[in-house]
Design an enzyme around this catalytic site. Sequence first.
Site: not given
Length: 648
Positions: A355, A389
């Site tokens: 990720e 993110c």
Amino acid sequence: MLSYAPVAPLSLHSIAKSGTVSLVRHCSTLTAASNSNRRFPLRSVLEARASTLPTQSPAPHARSAIHRSLPGFINGSGSRFAAVSSHEKLEDEFELHKELFDELGIKKENSGVCNGEWGGSGPVIYSMNPSTGKILASITTASKADVDSAIDAARKAQHLWRSVPTPVRGHIVREIGEALREKKLALAKLISLEVGKILAEAEGEVQEFIDMTDIALGLSRSMPGQVLPSERSKHLILEQWHPLGCVGVITAFNFPHAVYGWNSSLAFVCGNSVVWKPALSTSLVALATTKIVHSVLERNNYPTSLAALLCGAGEVGEAVSKDRRVDLVSFTGSTAIGRKVGVWAQERFGRVLLELGGNNACIVMDDANIELAVRGILFSAVGTSGQRCTTTRRLFVQQGVYDIFMEHLTHAYKQVRIGNPLDKGTIYGPLHNHSAVSRFQKTMEEIKRAGGAILHGGKVVDGPGLFVQPTIVRMDPTAEIVQRETFAPILYAAKFKDLSEAIQLNNAVPQGLSSSIFTSDVRALFEFIGPNGSDCGIVNVNVPTSGAEVGAAFGGEKETGGGREAGSDAWKQYCRRSTTTINFGDDLPLAQGIAFHHSPPTSAFDAASASGEVDKLGYAVGGGGEDVVKGGITKAASGGVGGSAGTV
Ligand code: NAD
């Protein structure tokens, strides 16, 4: 630096300006010391934002580990301690938060390692409050030996755990959720203190973990396998999902609690143990979270090594990634580190779930609801001070509404209340560490050199803490700088003509995490979410790029790493799949109708049978060593699809 009076003034002890400077100087001193022996990388120092207080020399066990000079690990050599001896006046604010820390089991000096027993023989580090620059508490980190023993203990615990029925495991995870509910506010305050995100977002982060435990509980009663039809008569095919083993979870600083929640809830319910390596600078959140998980395991008589903890710098993560006993490495962090972790894990044929960084864009069409888009993009671009993110980093506005939209957006930016993340009304806190502030400054300089026009912000806020202004820049969307993820609150804005140009711009970066379109046109909507549209893992409509729910799979493509966590079928990554074919008949047909001629002519079998030279299993007795004929099999061959005589 720009002087800035926060709307909600900082109420924590303000740090003397010299304190901030000394921490920065401290980092560079350490770096200089480390460069000579190459054992104390700058990144580790900056990541830690920590210092070693010389008044608190490491405990004897820690010192002995330091002197063992473990290769590749932070090595607190004598010079390192000497290097910080002139900075012992760094203030700490432990007492200020003592009530909160007591509730969460945090002391002034903490063990940051648990392999069933709390301990740690690596260097001592200090966690800092980015709003004030003061020390919160100290943590003893992991040595190489600690990594080894934690993984060993976690594997042993998993051998027990994998036999616990899945619904029982689900109940344990449910209890973790209950325990988190009780401590939600306290945990959120700690996240605000250590990370710098505002309290509302920190509470949301704890809620994500709680929601994940609900998902895991449901899964524990419904975890599906498959029964598949077989092409062969009286055969059945099953697919089952079994526990994988030991899951290494390496987390980023910006979601220090939720990302562990996504991973551990699924890993536990699927029958795995977890070894957690949090970001060094969020060790206190990791400690408090682990203690809550342990309280549930202990009262149910399960070993706490199921949830092992390894606080430490990148070297600890590297050791976890390379260890063959770690079946899955789930890594959340930057693309640069993820690229290495992925190779290390795959080199040993371990599984990896990545990720990584995002460079997310919002597209605003001429027909968009402008008010909705402004509100959404404001949250998405300045939330967590641009350190999600999924933060919106690129904004493409269609030419017909560009001017009016940018006017509204810059107006909204002016209303952003900057301040102490724990204060009600603050919607924007500090950056997390000094390196983030210097990255912001360097990027602003680069933007100016590349011809970008600053529409709002662009400056570091003078005063205590690590505050910078939320920033909007009008920028050529093809500029090199726009292709990168700068983990700071900088929004690049540009104008576009039509949807195809907007989609092309959206997809023109190496990352592929989140994307969004604001439109009222169904054709644009379906084009954007279709195969010729956004190439990201998250493709939103009239919803900005950040703020995902846990029920769906979360993650992105390209340099974001391709991993998926949280809901949907993400749980499968924490399992190994077994395929079983069961024959409940007496025949043995082969798949694809394969005829495997392995028999003498039938007449030979008949002759042997007639003469009684066939044993009770149907083999012709003395039929020539290996080349015996199995009557039952010969007969069975006609049962399969396309089966023919002689199939064995
Ligand atoms: P980072 O890559 O610096 O650190 C992440 C983790 O990796 C930390 O625990 C760190 O200690 C560890 N690490 C550092 N060096 C290592 C090494 N050599 N081997 C193994 N582990 C090592 O990232 P960060 O600054 O903590 O977090 C910000 C980044 O994370 C951003 O790029 C952001 O986009 C990304 N992120 C991605 C997601 C996602 O779901 N895609 C979520 C959160 C953050």
